[in-house]
Design an enzyme around this catalytic site. Sequence first.
Site, short mmCIF file in Angstrom:
data_model
loop_
_atom_site.label_atom_id
_atom_site.label_comp_id
_atom_site.label_asym_id
_atom_site.label_seq_id
_atom_site.Cartn_x
_atom_site.Cartn_y
_atom_site.Cartn_z
N GLY A 285 6.43 5.57 7.96
CA GLY A 285 5.48 6.75 7.81
C GLY A 285 5.59 7.78 9.12
O GLY A 285 6.72 7.62 9.86
N THR B 253 4.94 9.23 12.87
CA THR B 253 4.55 8.73 14.27
C THR B 253 3.07 8.55 14.53
O THR B 253 2.79 7.67 15.17
CB THR B 253 5.38 9.43 15.31
N CYS C 49 13.72 10.69 6.89
CA CYS C 49 13.32 10.64 8.36
C CYS C 49 14.77 10.72 9.10
O CYS C 49 14.82 10.88 10.34
CB CYS C 49 12.89 9.34 8.88
N GLU D 207 8.57 2.12 11.29
CA GLU D 207 9.97 3.07 11.05
C GLU D 207 9.12 4.42 10.93
O GLU D 207 8.49 4.43 9.77
CB GLU D 207 10.64 2.72 9.87
N THR E 204 0.55 8.24 12.69
CA THR E 204 0.14 7.09 11.89
C THR E 204 0.59 5.96 12.29
O THR E 204 -0.27 4.87 12.50
CB THR E 204 0.32 7.47 10.46
N LYS F 35 0.95 -1.26 -0.05
CA LYS F 35 -0.02 -0.05 0.04
C LYS F 35 0.94 1.34 -0.04
O LYS F 35 1.31 1.69 1.16
CB LYS F 35 -0.94 0.00 1.16
N GLU G 72 9.24 17.06 14.75
CA GLU G 72 9.84 16.71 13.42
C GLU G 72 8.91 17.80 12.37
O GLU G 72 7.75 17.83 12.33
CB GLU G 72 9.30 15.41 13.02
O1 TXE Z 1 2.77 9.85 6.44
P1 TXE Z 1 1.75 9.05 6.95
P2 TXE Z 1 2.83 11.12 5.42
C1 TXE Z 1 6.44 11.97 8.59
C2 TXE Z 1 6.75 13.33 8.14
C3 TXE Z 1 5.50 13.66 7.60
C4 TXE Z 1 4.40 12.58 8.44
C5 TXE Z 1 3.27 12.45 7.32
O2 TXE Z 1 6.80 14.05 9.48
O3 TXE Z 1 5.11 14.92 7.69
O4 TXE Z 1 5.32 11.41 8.55
O5 TXE Z 1 3.77 11.87 6.13
C6 TXE Z 1 -0.63 5.20 5.09
N1 TXE Z 1 -3.37 2.93 8.57
N2 TXE Z 1 7.05 11.06 7.74
O6 TXE Z 1 1.47 11.67 5.15
O7 TXE Z 1 0.38 9.85 6.97
C7 TXE Z 1 -0.65 6.41 3.91
O8 TXE Z 1 -1.56 6.27 2.88
C8 TXE Z 1 -2.51 2.51 7.81
C9 TXE Z 1 8.35 10.25 8.02
O9 TXE Z 1 3.39 10.47 4.27
O10 TXE Z 1 2.13 8.22 7.96
C10 TXE Z 1 0.79 6.46 3.46
O11 TXE Z 1 0.81 5.26 2.53
N3 TXE Z 1 -1.89 2.94 6.88
C11 TXE Z 1 8.77 8.92 7.58
C12 TXE Z 1 1.70 5.65 4.64
O12 TXE Z 1 0.64 5.33 5.77
C13 TXE Z 1 -2.19 4.46 6.66
C14 TXE Z 1 8.22 9.25 5.90
C15 TXE Z 1 2.51 6.81 5.48
O13 TXE Z 1 1.63 7.84 5.49
C16 TXE Z 1 -3.31 5.13 7.81
C17 TXE Z 1 7.29 10.03 5.50
C18 TXE Z 1 -3.68 4.25 8.73
N4 TXE Z 1 -4.71 4.75 9.75
C19 TXE Z 1 6.55 10.82 6.43
N5 TXE Z 1 -2.98 6.49 7.47
C20 TXE Z 1 9.63 8.18 7.47
N6 TXE Z 1 9.90 7.79 8.64
O14 TXE Z 1 10.64 8.50 6.66
C21 TXE Z 1 -2.15 6.70 6.51
N7 TXE Z 1 -1.68 5.55 5.87
#
Ligand code: TXE
Length: 501
Positions: free
Chosen positions: A247, A249, A303, A269, A251, A194, A404
């Site tokens: 993704g 924290t 990250c 992660e 989420t 996904k 962050e």
């Molecule tokens: O991450 P999300 P986003 C951090 C960074 C960024 C924030 C949000 O601060 O601003 O996370 O970024 C899916 N159950 N990082 O919007 O929302 C979503 O569709 C299951 C750090 O990208 O966490 C996407 O595919 N899945 C990070 C994925 O989760 C869900 C890199 C990540 O989305 C969900 C990127 C749910 N309830 C952002 N909600 C790193 N560690 O590198 C969303 N998703």
Amino acid sequence: MEPEKCCESGCIPCERDPDGKEPIDLCNYIGGEFVCHSGNEWKNVLEPATGHRFARVPLSTPHDVDSAVKAARAAQPAWGALSQSERVGWLDRIADALEARYEDIASLESRDTGKPISLARAVDAHRSVANFRFFADLLREQEQEIFEMPDATNFVVHKPVGIGALITPWNLPLYLLSWKVAPAIGMGNCVVCKPSELTPMTANLLMQVIDDVGLPAGVVNLVHGDGVGAGAPLVANSDIDLVSFTGGTDTGEKVAASAAPSFKKLSLELGGKNASIVFADCEMDSTVAGVVRAGFLNQGQVCLCGSRVLVEDSIYDEFRDRFVDAVEVMRVGDPSDEDTDLGALISSEHIEKVRGYIELAKEEGGSLLTGGLPCVPTGFEHGNWMAPTVIEGLSPDSRCSTEEIFGPVVTLHRFSGEDEAVAIANNTRYGLAGSVWTSDLERGKRVSEALETGMVWVNTWLHRDLRVPFGGVKDSGIGREGGRWSLGFFSEAMNVCVKHD
Ligand code: TXE
């Protein structure tokens, strides 16, 4: 004259395909087939640099997720029964086919994320191929673990976990997806991917590659969509045995809460607020260059980025001035230009989040040394642009110094002595990574081990050996992937103890 709007999202007319068709409509990949989603909702995929809509991604439904999980479950027995060497052969074939599309990966990733093409080649395309090759080689070298007793022999058997949900973000789309797919299927699992709805293009390319090489149907499936319609239903699906999530924290917390009741195996992660710690005895030229790269690579959207720079008092002024000078010569512009250092941020929503933190920094007493403003390259008026920004004078306890931001924003802090440097570095809810810059390597190791993180680099940054454990502590996540840690996560270790006379 304002160009007419071409769709409800207000984006501007996008490049039409050569035959003038609508932008590409992506499909899911389930059971070895590219299939439409069951719903009728779509999300526009916009180029961060131009605002152009160049594709549409389906907003899949729980029904689509269920179909994908069922396809994975149907395929798993035969896939898990293959020998390790047969599965490794498939990883090789995927790596070869991906390598043949190296430039496609780079240009799609650059277009989809807004990152410079040079970075998309050197990091994203390179690592996507390397991930499949690395795990193929690692699995080839795997030997059975045996523990002898005087009267018995213990055989450790690594069995597949079952069906894995692989959920990935928008900053390193194929780099992170391939990092999960390769070991997951290599260890005999079948998966449902996904990808982020913001950057679906190279995940789509991976499915094309998987389809082209003829990987058995159902081993790898992909469902596009957002968190509500696809991500959350995937994690909650009762037939998912394992979740590997990268993704945010916030989420990650939802994912963990959903996975916990059914004891799904979980790797998270998440975010980071990493410190680059600069001691007075550092090699100044290479340290300035290294810390600038750590702070701003991928527009600060990694990250692992060093978004806090801690500088020993005695060299603070000199370092600050040289650091700002180096930041100000970075070229922000067209991601397709080979000379561009920084591209566009992922979305208008994200740039507003980052801009909000810059305003907050001023309220918290920070002084902007450079940046803080949009810097729109000519002809890219509809993109998400921000000048690299350096802020000093913030308390280490301020929100901008502990939360962050995930953009081209770095805060500078003074310290005197190792203890204060470590205390400032650890003063955040996150614990992912860091770097230490000093000519005293003993001190480098000593300070590194005092940091509450999962990874630290000394006199370098993002120098990656894929055999090492990767992951964080505190709010940066749980678990480790990388090398044997990936093989361990994507398998269930079983011990068979055979008594002998
Ligand atoms: O991450 P999300 P986003 C951090 C960074 C960024 C924030 C949000 O601060 O601003 O996370 O970024 C899916 N159950 N990082 O919007 O929302 C979503 O569709 C299951 C750090 O990208 O966490 C996407 O595919 N899945 C990070 C994925 O989760 C869900 C890199 C990540 O989305 C969900 C990127 C749910 N309830 C952002 N909600 C790193 N560690 O590198 C969303 N998703």
